[in-house]
Design a protein around this motif. Structure first.
Motif, PDB file in Angstrom:
ATOM      1  N   LEU A   9      28.134  46.638   7.216  1.00  8.05           N
ATOM      2  CA  LEU A   9      29.210  46.404   7.276  1.00  8.05           C
ATOM      3  C   LEU A   9      29.579  45.171   7.424  1.00  8.05           C
ATOM      4  O   LEU A   9      28.754  44.137   7.987  1.00  8.05           O
ATOM      5  CB  LEU A   9      29.543  47.153   8.512  1.00  8.05           C
ATOM      6  CG  LEU A   9      29.346  48.463   8.882  1.00  8.05           C
ATOM      7  CD1 LEU A   9      29.975  49.100   9.982  1.00  8.05           C
ATOM      8  CD2 LEU A   9      29.777  49.304   7.782  1.00  8.05           C
ATOM      9  N   PHE A  10      30.917  44.548   6.814  1.00  6.75           N
ATOM     10  CA  PHE A  10      31.185  43.310   6.852  1.00  6.75           C
ATOM     11  C   PHE A  10      30.028  42.469   6.103  1.00  6.75           C
ATOM     12  O   PHE A  10      29.694  41.567   6.612  1.00  6.75           O
ATOM     13  CB  PHE A  10      31.728  42.507   8.171  1.00  6.75           C
ATOM     14  CG  PHE A  10      32.610  43.425   9.027  1.00  6.75           C
ATOM     15  CD1 PHE A  10      33.996  43.393   8.651  1.00  6.75           C
ATOM     16  CD2 PHE A  10      32.044  44.458   9.839  1.00  6.75           C
ATOM     17  CE1 PHE A  10      34.885  44.165   9.360  1.00  6.75           C
ATOM     18  CE2 PHE A  10      32.965  45.103  10.571  1.00  6.75           C
ATOM     19  CZ  PHE A  10      34.268  44.847  10.515  1.00  6.75           C
ATOM     20  N   CYS A  11      29.816  42.945   5.071  1.00  3.06           N
ATOM     21  CA  CYS A  11      28.624  42.523   4.442  1.00  3.06           C
ATOM     22  C   CYS A  11      28.572  41.025   3.578  1.00  3.06           C
ATOM     23  O   CYS A  11      27.479  40.312   3.490  1.00  3.06           O
ATOM     24  CB  CYS A  11      28.188  43.615   3.064  1.00  3.06           C
ATOM     25  SG  CYS A  11      29.259  43.568   1.806  1.00  3.06           S
ATOM     26  N   GLY A  12      29.895  40.592   3.375  1.00  3.66           N
ATOM     27  CA  GLY A  12      29.793  39.008   2.857  1.00  3.66           C
ATOM     28  C   GLY A  12      29.330  39.391   1.503  1.00  3.66           C
ATOM     29  O   GLY A  12      29.089  40.272   0.681  1.00  3.66           O
ATOM     30  N   ALA A  13      28.826  38.075   1.224  1.00  8.57           N
ATOM     31  CA  ALA A  13      27.891  37.799   0.013  1.00  8.57           C
ATOM     32  C   ALA A  13      26.493  38.652  -0.010  1.00  8.57           C
ATOM     33  O   ALA A  13      25.923  39.190  -0.927  1.00  8.57           O
ATOM     34  CB  ALA A  13      27.836  36.502  -0.262  1.00  8.57           C
ATOM     35  N   GLY A  14      25.976  38.761   1.179  1.00  6.96           N
ATOM     36  CA  GLY A  14      24.917  39.549   1.322  1.00  6.96           C
ATOM     37  C   GLY A  14      23.742  39.007   1.972  1.00  6.96           C
ATOM     38  O   GLY A  14      22.494  39.300   1.756  1.00  6.96           O
ATOM     39  N   GLY A  15      24.026  37.919   2.598  1.00  6.57           N
ATOM     40  CA  GLY A  15      22.625  37.168   3.272  1.00  6.57           C
ATOM     41  C   GLY A  15      22.095  38.046   4.261  1.00  6.57           C
ATOM     42  O   GLY A  15      20.739  38.104   4.204  1.00  6.57           O
ATOM     43  N   PHE A  16      22.711  39.117   5.088  1.00  2.14           N
ATOM     44  CA  PHE A  16      21.920  39.713   5.845  1.00  2.14           C
ATOM     45  C   PHE A  16      21.048  40.954   5.070  1.00  2.14           C
ATOM     46  O   PHE A  16      20.037  41.000   5.365  1.00  2.14           O
ATOM     47  CB  PHE A  16      23.164  40.417   6.731  1.00  2.14           C
ATOM     48  CG  PHE A  16      22.656  40.706   8.427  1.00  2.14           C
ATOM     49  CD1 PHE A  16      21.295  40.678   8.848  1.00  2.14           C
ATOM     50  CD2 PHE A  16      23.678  40.988   9.473  1.00  2.14           C
ATOM     51  CE1 PHE A  16      20.893  40.922  10.137  1.00  2.14           C
ATOM     52  CE2 PHE A  16      23.023  41.351  10.556  1.00  2.14           C
ATOM     53  CZ  PHE A  16      21.986  41.260  10.890  1.00  2.14           C
ATOM     54  N   SER A  17      21.878  41.375   4.207  1.00  2.79           N
ATOM     55  CA  SER A  17      21.135  42.415   3.415  1.00  2.79           C
ATOM     56  C   SER A  17      19.887  41.689   2.770  1.00  2.79           C
ATOM     57  O   SER A  17      18.818  42.362   2.594  1.00  2.79           O
ATOM     58  CB  SER A  17      21.912  42.918   2.357  1.00  2.79           C
ATOM     59  OG  SER A  17      22.836  43.771   2.801  1.00  2.79           O
ATOM     60  N   LEU A  18      20.061  40.527   1.959  1.00  4.40           N
ATOM     61  CA  LEU A  18      18.922  39.819   1.511  1.00  4.40           C
ATOM     62  C   LEU A  18      17.783  39.913   2.268  1.00  4.40           C
ATOM     63  O   LEU A  18      16.609  39.970   1.967  1.00  4.40           O
ATOM     64  CB  LEU A  18      19.294  38.474   0.947  1.00  4.40           C
ATOM     65  CG  LEU A  18      18.309  37.671   0.213  1.00  4.40           C
ATOM     66  CD1 LEU A  18      17.808  38.141  -0.969  1.00  4.40           C
ATOM     67  CD2 LEU A  18      19.158  36.451  -0.083  1.00  4.40           C
ATOM     68  N   GLY A  19      18.000  39.320   3.536  1.00  2.00           N
ATOM     69  CA  GLY A  19      16.968  39.020   4.520  1.00  2.00           C
ATOM     70  C   GLY A  19      15.959  40.448   4.696  1.00  2.00           C
ATOM     71  O   GLY A  19      14.909  40.361   4.579  1.00  2.00           O
ATOM     72  N   PHE A  20      16.854  41.391   4.849  1.00  2.00           N
ATOM     73  CA  PHE A  20      16.227  42.799   5.056  1.00  2.00           C
ATOM     74  C   PHE A  20      15.209  43.195   3.707  1.00  2.00           C
ATOM     75  O   PHE A  20      14.512  43.566   3.905  1.00  2.00           O
ATOM     76  CB  PHE A  20      17.010  43.749   5.506  1.00  2.00           C
ATOM     77  CG  PHE A  20      17.401  43.936   7.042  1.00  2.00           C
ATOM     78  CD1 PHE A  20      16.960  44.999   7.640  1.00  2.00           C
ATOM     79  CD2 PHE A  20      17.780  42.750   7.521  1.00  2.00           C
ATOM     80  CE1 PHE A  20      17.144  44.859   9.055  1.00  2.00           C
ATOM     81  CE2 PHE A  20      18.124  42.986   9.099  1.00  2.00           C
ATOM     82  CZ  PHE A  20      17.696  44.036   9.878  1.00  2.00           C
ATOM     83  N   HIS A  21      15.965  43.036   2.790  1.00  2.53           N
ATOM     84  CA  HIS A  21      15.348  43.375   1.416  1.00  2.53           C
ATOM     85  C   HIS A  21      14.119  42.460   1.032  1.00  2.53           C
ATOM     86  O   HIS A  21      13.224  43.189   0.663  1.00  2.53           O
ATOM     87  CB  HIS A  21      16.252  43.031   0.251  1.00  2.53           C
ATOM     88  CG  HIS A  21      17.378  44.109  -0.023  1.00  2.53           C
ATOM     89  ND1 HIS A  21      17.743  44.661  -1.339  1.00  2.53           N
ATOM     90  CD2 HIS A  21      18.001  44.753   0.924  1.00  2.53           C
ATOM     91  CE1 HIS A  21      18.524  45.749  -1.085  1.00  2.53           C
ATOM     92  NE2 HIS A  21      18.717  45.687   0.241  1.00  2.53           N
ATOM     93  N   LEU A  22      14.119  41.213   1.605  1.00  4.84           N
ATOM     94  CA  LEU A  22      12.901  40.128   1.283  1.00  4.84           C
ATOM     95  C   LEU A  22      11.664  40.817   2.164  1.00  4.84           C
ATOM     96  O   LEU A  22      10.446  40.489   1.815  1.00  4.84           O
ATOM     97  CB  LEU A  22      13.328  38.957   1.707  1.00  4.84           C
ATOM     98  CG  LEU A  22      14.311  38.028   0.697  1.00  4.84           C
ATOM     99  CD1 LEU A  22      14.714  36.890   1.457  1.00  4.84           C
ATOM    100  CD2 LEU A  22      13.630  38.188  -0.721  1.00  4.84           C
ATOM    101  N   THR A  23      11.894  41.766   3.150  1.00  2.97           N
ATOM    102  CA  THR A  23      10.799  42.300   3.809  1.00  2.97           C
ATOM    103  C   THR A  23       9.971  43.308   2.919  1.00  2.97           C
ATOM    104  O   THR A  23       8.885  43.594   3.546  1.00  2.97           O
ATOM    105  CB  THR A  23      11.241  42.914   5.237  1.00  2.97           C
ATOM    106  OG1 THR A  23      12.051  44.021   4.895  1.00  2.97           O
ATOM    107  CG2 THR A  23      12.100  41.949   5.845  1.00  2.97           C
TER     108      THR A  23
END
Length: 323
Positions: A9-23
């Motif tokens: 939620l409130f994902c913005g450009a996706g920095g939070f998601s990117l970190g989780f994806h990088l795992t």
């Protein structure tokens, strides 16, 4: 290893998601934001994720069920706007509780909690500035989380530079977990972060020269030593610097949406790509929209290296609970 599901939620450009994806342990099913450049940037970098460009106040239970199709959500992440709470905002409400309950932007945090109660993930991680815990706000938030079924909530203060980000950033990660990621062995300096970049223009993406400062600004810029600021502005309770000439042998100051930094060796502002490197974004991550939009998205993001450290910790806890 098992892959877990995420909603951002409130994902913005996706920095939070990117970190989780990088795992390589998480798959984001849905990302929501109402800022068009951010939504387009997110979709460009995560083409397999459903992106909903919608005001969170208009996202109801039935819409979520329709989009997610009954999928089980393991983790809810997100970053409600921090402007109502941060001391950098000279116009924030004087009464701290008004920042959450009266300010329309502050109320968006309550919508994060509302959706948390709808999705009921196993874990949640909500990022904001530590000031969201001040002067009665912490107790108010504890009450709101308890109301949607989360009685045990922790306010984890983490500093991004301890997890591989080349800039300072102190944030609270509110969660039903005590988040204790493994720190990086050493800090990354500005010089290290900006190394190996070609001259601005062309490749990598977002590495074009910003608009050249006026002759007067250029003159003032040329006189700045490392760490000195060209201007100061008034926050809620103190003056804050901007247009800082970066010190090459230290980490950068906090990157904000309004931040513009001066190159440590050249009399110019950083490119968008250089600014993104200070937050730990890889060069493969492309920002869309106008240039100010791009700087803003970077400054408002959760740094991907910090998000990755959090993601690895959350994955380990999910594993401990039996996947």
């Amino acid at each position: 290893m098992k892959e877990y599901t995420v909603v951002d939620l409130f994902c913005g450009a996706g920095g939070f998601s990117l970190g989780f994806h990088l795992t390589r342990r998480f798959r984001t099913l849905l990302a929501i934001d109402n800022y068009n450049p951010a939504g387009l940037t997110y979709k460009l970098n995560f083409p397999m994720v459903k992106v909903l460009l919608e005001d969170i106040k208009d996202v109801n239970d039935s819409l979520l069920r329709k989009i997610l199709g009954g999928a089980k959500i393991d983790v809810l992440i997100g970053s409600p706007p921090c402007e109502p709470f941060t001391g950098a905002n000279p116009r924030r409400e004087r009464n701290p509780l008004d920042r959450l309950y009266k300010d329309p932007v502050g109320q968006l945090t309550l919508h994060y909690i509302r959706i948390l109660g709808v999705l009921r993930p196993r874990f949640f991680v909500m990022e904001n500035v530590p000031a969201i815990t001040e002067d009665g706000l912490k107790d108010a938030l504890l009450g709101e989380f308890e109301r949607v079924g989360y009685e045990r909530v922790y306010f984890n203060i983490l500093e991004a530079e301890n997890y591989g980000t080349p800039s300072h950033r102190r944030r609270v990660f509110v969660s039903n977990l005590k988040i204790q990621p493994a720190p990086s062995p050493s800090n990354i300096t500005v010089k290290e972060a900006l190394s190996n970049l070609p001259l601005p223009g062309g490749f990598p993406p977002n590495h074009d020269l910003p608009k050249e400062p006026s002759h007067r600004k250029m003159k003032r810029m040329s006189r700045l030593d490392w760490g000195e600021a060209m201007i100061h502005y008034q926050g809620a309770d103190k003056e804050l610097p901007n247009l800082i000439r970066l010190h090459p042998h230290r980490i950068a100051p906090t990157v904000l949406g309004s931040s513009r930094f001066i190159h440590p060796y050249e009399n110019r502002f950083l490119t968008v790509r250089e600014q993104a490197r200070l937050m730990g974004f890889p060069d493969s991550f492309v920002f869309t929209g106008g240039r100010d939009d791009q700087y803003n998205m970077i400054g408002e993001a959760v740094p991907p290296p910090l998000a990755k450290a959090i993601g690895l910790y959350v994955a380990s806890r999910l594993d401990e609970e039996g996947g």
